[in-house]
Write an enzyme that holds these catalytic residues in place. Sequence first.
Site: not given
Length: 301
Positions: A25, A157
């Site tokens: 990405e 996260k």
Amino acid sequence: MTAPIRCSDEVADALSDGRAVVALESTIIAHGMPSPRNVETAHAIEATVRDGGAVPATVALLDGTIRVGLDSDEIDRLGGPDEVAKVSLRDIGWVLAAGVAGATTVAATMFAAHRVGIRVFATGGIGGIHRGDPHDVSADLTALGRLPVAVVCAGAKAILDIPRTLEHLETLGVPVIGQGTDVFPEFWTRGTDLPVTVRSDDPARTAVILEAHWSTGLTTGVVVAVPVPTGHEADRSQIDAAIDAGLAEADRANVHGEDVTPFLLAHIADSTSGTSLDTNVALVLNNAAVAARIAGSLSGG
Ligand code: PSU
Ligand code: MN
């Protein structure tokens, strides 16, 4: 009208020969890491994929085209000072129409990968359901529920609500393969007690599971969750404190929508004086190496 999607010659050749390709990405370059670490890391990720015997295919939107496989100057441009749009699924059309540069998130990268026939994609962490606002749900989850691509990542996260994110993946029918782990990795740390769907101790085994999953006709994505290598883990209490402060700061500064994730990432990198960034770089490179091995086993099998 031909679809505005184009592979580099190297990626096109590899795909037509059935050789291993790993999608990468570009939001991580444009909005996920500070300069110059972002561009250095982007090049290092590509080199790691090559060392693992696969062809890297970094995805971005440039000049009205979805590009799969960028040259070195194009990667530098995405990480440079010029404005780059953050492109998730909803943004692909308008960014192409505007002809401006766009960096693809996990969701938009999965879309491009699937369109050209790439099945393995490496990144840092996936988006998910945000803490504080359970209605802020990343389109990464939408893409995982719809597109048959394996996303090799270090989990998600703790800026996110990880338990809710995992529940949502279950609802979407997305398996989470723990690569060498029984628990879901939490990006900067190796995770605590949230179970994965299934453990795989070998990238070749992961490829077997992926083949079995897709051979049935299931069209969902798969999360391959790889813990940060031991020795590169961040200090949990320091990260937790930085996240809490970052969430409070985002609230005060009235940060919403697509700006939340980059805001929190920048805040945490700043307030841990870069050590969280070292962890981030280490885990992304490790994920790239694992992804290359999975892609190698898939293309061979
Ligand atoms: N998590 C990270 N680093 C990142 C991102 C997520 O640890 O750079 C980026 C990825 O591109 C991911 C996107 O797809 O943020 C999710 O953003 P949002 O929550 O706005 O969908
Ligand atoms: Mn969001």
